[in-house]
Write an enzyme that holds these catalytic residues in place. Structure first.
Site, PDB file in Angstrom:
ATOM      1  N   LYS A  17       1.554   9.541  -4.822  1.00  0.00           N
ATOM      2  CA  LYS A  17       1.405   9.852  -3.403  1.00  0.00           C
ATOM      3  C   LYS A  17       3.047   9.336  -3.042  1.00  0.00           C
ATOM      4  CE  LYS A  17      -1.709   6.652  -2.490  1.00  0.00           C
ATOM      5  NZ  LYS A  17      -2.106   6.320  -3.814  1.00  0.00           N
ATOM      6  N   ARG A  93      -6.988   2.801   3.657  1.00  0.00           N
ATOM      7  CA  ARG A  93      -7.770   2.295   2.307  1.00  0.00           C
ATOM      8  C   ARG A  93      -9.443   2.033   2.610  1.00  0.00           C
ATOM      9  NH1 ARG A  93      -2.738   1.170  -0.509  1.00  0.00           N
ATOM     10  NH2 ARG A  93      -3.150   0.939  -2.451  1.00  0.00           N
ATOM     11  N   ARG A 130       5.079   3.617 -15.180  1.00  0.00           N
ATOM     12  CA  ARG A 130       5.780   3.671 -14.039  1.00  0.00           C
ATOM     13  C   ARG A 130       6.961   2.670 -13.872  1.00  0.00           C
ATOM     14  NH1 ARG A 130       2.661   4.010  -8.242  1.00  0.00           N
ATOM     15  NH2 ARG A 130       1.950   1.990  -8.785  1.00  0.00           N
ATOM     16  N   ARG A 162       6.477  -2.905 -11.955  1.00  0.00           N
ATOM     17  CA  ARG A 162       5.406  -3.478 -10.868  1.00  0.00           C
ATOM     18  C   ARG A 162       4.420  -4.671 -11.324  1.00  0.00           C
ATOM     19  NH1 ARG A 162       3.541   0.559  -6.085  1.00  0.00           N
ATOM     20  NH2 ARG A 162       1.584  -0.830  -6.236  1.00  0.00           N
ATOM     21  N   ARG A 173      -7.547  -2.083  -9.058  1.00  0.00           N
ATOM     22  CA  ARG A 173      -7.134  -1.415  -7.981  1.00  0.00           C
ATOM     23  C   ARG A 173      -7.747   0.106  -8.098  1.00  0.00           C
ATOM     24  NH1 ARG A 173      -1.274  -1.273  -9.680  1.00  0.00           N
ATOM     25  NH2 ARG A 173      -0.925   0.244  -7.860  1.00  0.00           N
TER      26      ARG A 173
HETATM   27  P1  AMP Z   1       0.438   0.433  -3.109  1.00  0.00           P
HETATM   28  O1  AMP Z   1       1.949   0.499  -3.150  1.00  0.00           O
HETATM   29  O2  AMP Z   1       0.115   1.583  -2.003  1.00  0.00           O
HETATM   30  O3  AMP Z   1      -0.330   0.828  -4.269  1.00  0.00           O
HETATM   31  O4  AMP Z   1       0.025  -0.973  -2.300  1.00  0.00           O
HETATM   32  C1  AMP Z   1       0.102  -1.944  -3.042  1.00  0.00           C
HETATM   33  C2  AMP Z   1      -0.772  -3.021  -2.708  1.00  0.00           C
HETATM   34  O5  AMP Z   1      -0.535  -3.499  -1.367  1.00  0.00           O
HETATM   35  C3  AMP Z   1      -2.133  -2.803  -2.873  1.00  0.00           C
HETATM   36  O6  AMP Z   1      -2.826  -3.175  -4.206  1.00  0.00           O
HETATM   37  C4  AMP Z   1      -2.624  -3.832  -1.815  1.00  0.00           C
HETATM   38  O7  AMP Z   1      -3.106  -5.188  -2.322  1.00  0.00           O
HETATM   39  C5  AMP Z   1      -1.645  -3.754  -0.503  1.00  0.00           C
HETATM   40  N1  AMP Z   1      -1.907  -2.597   0.258  1.00  0.00           N
HETATM   41  C6  AMP Z   1      -1.043  -1.474   0.441  1.00  0.00           C
HETATM   42  N2  AMP Z   1      -1.616  -0.997   1.622  1.00  0.00           N
HETATM   43  C7  AMP Z   1      -2.634  -1.387   1.975  1.00  0.00           C
HETATM   44  C8  AMP Z   1      -3.744  -1.306   2.745  1.00  0.00           C
HETATM   45  N3  AMP Z   1      -3.651  -0.006   3.617  1.00  0.00           N
HETATM   46  N4  AMP Z   1      -4.928  -2.059   2.757  1.00  0.00           N
HETATM   47  C9  AMP Z   1      -5.067  -3.175   2.172  1.00  0.00           C
HETATM   48  N5  AMP Z   1      -4.137  -3.593   1.342  1.00  0.00           N
HETATM   49  C10 AMP Z   1      -3.045  -2.525   1.120  1.00  0.00           C
END
Ligand code: AMP
Length: 226
Positions: A17, A93, A130, A162, A173
């Site tokens: 993404k 989400r 990654r 990360r 996740r």
């Molecule tokens: P990502 O980079 O999109 O994988 O997001 C990293 C982390 O940020 C996720 O594992 C959640 O802890 C938090 N996060 C990001 N976007 C959301 C969302 N829309 N709702 C809830 N938590 C989020």
């Protein structure tokens, strides 16, 4: 000039993404709005939101809906996004977030929701390899590292794994994705907004598929007199 777009990109963690959203935001000349990047920046600046989000993110848990949607609502009401649109990455989400987003994007609504489909064994492989820049968030992998010594090619920042890309947190996740986010595919399908796109293959090939789906939809809408 190419028209803007109001686009949501869904897909499992590691489906590509981030990479695709950066490319699509350049193609359609609209901001890339990533809730993960916004939250990481809040954590880095130790803001009140960042302090509340930090440990949840480290454990791979979701941030409460109302906190995320307040942040998204503020970002999507800025002039650049209300004007040409946006590529929204990492949100919604949950169904509560999808409903809230629906209200935020009125009166124009969304143009299309893309689901990048990638098999779970491939996303696990991608996540384990990654690496990201701590400053600008640019994505790398152990197979395609930066040119010089884990220093970002774009901004010179440090490129690292990360905190939430460890095996245990990745599993949490991905489980949360299945429980909370996957039901959104039917939610958007029922609203005739969903385009399923094969997310495997080279980044160029995937971008071509996504742009092709959006262009097809636009032609159809024009044909319908919209
Ligand atoms: P990502 O980079 O999109 O994988 O997001 C990293 C982390 O940020 C996720 O594992 C959640 O802890 C938090 N996060 C990001 N976007 C959301 C969302 N829309 N709702 C809830 N938590 C989020």
């Amino acid at each position: 000039m190419i028209s803007g777009v109001r686009l949501v990109v869904l897909g499992k963690q590691g489906a590509g993404k981030g990479t695709q959203c950066v490319r699509l935001s350049h193609h359609y000349v609209v901001p890339h709005v990533s809730t993960g990047d916004m939250l990481r920046s809040e954590v880095k600046s130790r803001s009140p939101l960042g302090q509340r989000a930090h440990s949840l993110m480290e454990q791979g848990e979701l941030i409460p809906d109302e906190m995320v949607m307040e942040m998204v609502g503020a970002r999507l009401s800025e002039r650049d996004t209300t004007g040409r649109g946006f590529v929204l990455d990492g949100c919604p989400r949950t169904t509560v977030q999808a409903e809230s987003l629906d209200a935020i994007v009125q009166p124009f609504g969304l143009d299309i929701v893309i689901n990048l489909q990638v098999p779970t064994n491939l996303v696990m492989k991608r996540l384990a390899s990654r690496r990201v820049c701590v400053d600008c968030g640019a994505n790398y992998s152990t197979a395609a590292p930066p040119l010089v010594n884990w220093t970002c090619d774009v901004c010179g920042g440090e490129v690292v794994q990360r905190d939430d890309d460890t095996e245990e947190v990745i599993e949490r996740r991905l489980n949360l994705y299945e429980e909370e986010t996957a039901p959104l595919l039917d939610w958007y399908k029922a609203r005739d907004l969903l385009a399923e796109i094969n997310g495997t293959g080279s980044p160029d090939a995937v971008t071509r598929r996504v742009v092709g789906a959006i262009d097809t939809l636009r032609r159809k809408m024009k044909g319908d007199g919209a």
